[in-house]
Design a protein around this motif. Structure first.
Motif, short mmCIF file in Angstrom:
data_model
loop_
_atom_site.label_atom_id
_atom_site.label_comp_id
_atom_site.label_asym_id
_atom_site.label_seq_id
_atom_site.Cartn_x
_atom_site.Cartn_y
_atom_site.Cartn_z
N GLN A 25 0.83 -1.21 0.00
CA GLN A 25 0.00 0.00 0.00
C GLN A 25 0.86 1.26 0.00
O GLN A 25 0.53 2.24 -0.66
CB GLN A 25 -0.93 0.02 1.21
CG GLN A 25 -1.94 1.17 1.20
CD GLN A 25 -2.89 1.13 0.01
OE1 GLN A 25 -3.52 0.10 -0.22
NE2 GLN A 25 -2.98 2.21 -0.76
N ARG A 28 1.96 1.85 -3.47
CA ARG A 28 0.85 2.39 -4.26
C ARG A 28 0.61 3.86 -3.93
O ARG A 28 0.40 4.68 -4.83
CB ARG A 28 -0.43 1.57 -3.97
CG ARG A 28 -1.61 1.97 -4.85
CD ARG A 28 -1.37 1.60 -6.31
NE ARG A 28 -2.33 2.23 -7.21
CZ ARG A 28 -2.17 3.44 -7.75
NH1 ARG A 28 -1.09 4.18 -7.47
NH2 ARG A 28 -3.08 3.93 -8.57
N HIS A 33 2.69 1.02 -9.36
CA HIS A 33 1.68 0.01 -9.68
C HIS A 33 2.22 -1.41 -9.57
O HIS A 33 1.49 -2.37 -9.83
CB HIS A 33 1.16 0.24 -11.10
CG HIS A 33 0.50 1.59 -11.26
ND1 HIS A 33 -0.82 1.80 -10.97
CD2 HIS A 33 1.02 2.79 -11.64
CE1 HIS A 33 -1.12 3.08 -11.18
NE2 HIS A 33 -0.01 3.69 -11.58
N VAL A 63 -1.68 -3.28 -6.40
CA VAL A 63 -0.42 -3.33 -7.13
C VAL A 63 -0.22 -4.74 -7.67
O VAL A 63 -0.85 -5.69 -7.20
CB VAL A 63 0.78 -2.92 -6.25
CG1 VAL A 63 0.71 -1.45 -5.90
CG2 VAL A 63 0.88 -3.78 -5.00
#
Length: 265
Positions: A25, A28, A33, A63
């Protein structure tokens, strides 16, 4: 952020201030990505619920997992891989099944099999034979997920037998001759530079054969711009000469991870 396309964040060196399952996270949130990891567990065969939690963390972050190391013993640390260790072949073989399971669930296709250091009392020729046997088994298994076994020379361990591009490419060639076409060279520009390779020449001669590229600056292994390597030029030359995969950001940031991407802008 479009500048992050084509890059995959190695979450075993970046975002290490966070627990493993929070790092996808964080990548991201920084605009990426794709992520890659070393084997995230201390054992070759962690409990299924821990694997599930890891896969869920990647899914939830949105991702893609592009790459994963096979179990490598203690990393960083004394082992640097177990591919060539006769007394750990059973561990490595058991790990292959879990790597394939994670690949099936995430779409990962690049799998780094770290060779391991020379062992006291072990015949180097026997270690090399075991390494090839294990590589062939791994290659056969990951072929089912369109995967590639990656072979990486590394620095910082004199008793690690693959140090240069020539060393790594020679072992890849052995695997190809033994019938495993899905084994490829991992070009880590930091390790190759530290070990004395002429990176411009390695790129010129072999970029089309690279199975993966990872980058960090040298000296220091920090983010690009923290050292002296012409990484931007090496990457553009690699693309021009046929490398079309992702570029793994595998550096130790000299600033907090989220602030270490200024070189990309």
């Amino acid at each position: 952020m479009s500048h992050t396309l084509g890059h995959t964040v190695n979450c075993s060196l970046l975002f290490t201030e966070l627990p493993v399952n929070e790092r996808p996270q964080a990548a991201r949130d920084a605009g990426f990505h794709a992520v890659e990891f070393w084997w995230p567990w201390e054992t070759a065969t962690p409990p299924q619920d821990e694997i599930d939690t890891f896969v869920t963390a990647i899914d939830t972050a949105g991702v893609r997992l592009t790459g994963l190391n096979f179990f490598a013993g203690q990393l960083p640390g004394p082992d640097r891989g177990v591919l060539s260790h006769p007394d750990r072949a059973a561990e490595f073989r058991a790990n292959i099944d879990l790597v394939v399971q994670i690949a099936e669930r995430t779409g990962a296709t690049g799998f780094n099999a770290l060779y391991g250091r020379r062992q006291d009392g072990a015949d180097p020729a026997e270690q090399d034979r075991i390494a090839l046997e294990n590589t062939l088994a791994a290659a056969e298994a990951v072929a089912a997920v369109d995967g590639t076994v990656l072979i990486e020379p590394i620095s910082g361990a004199d008793d690690y037998p693959l140090k240069t591009a020539a060393d790594g490419l020679a072992f890849v060639e052995q695997a190809h001759k033994a019938g495993a076409g899905n084994v490829a060279f991992l070009a880590d520009f930091f390790h190759l530079a530290v070990n004395g390779d002429d990176l411009a020449q390695v790129v010129r001669d072999h970029a089309a054969e690279f199975g993966h590229i990872q980058i960090a600056d040298a000296p220091g292994r920090g983010e690009p711009g923290s050292g002296e390597l012409p990484l931007e030029r090496l990457l553009s030359d690699s693309r021009a000469r046929g490398y079309n995969g992702p570029v793994g950001l595998e550096y130790k940031p000299t600033v907090p991870s989220a602030e270490s991407f200024g070189w990309m802008r």
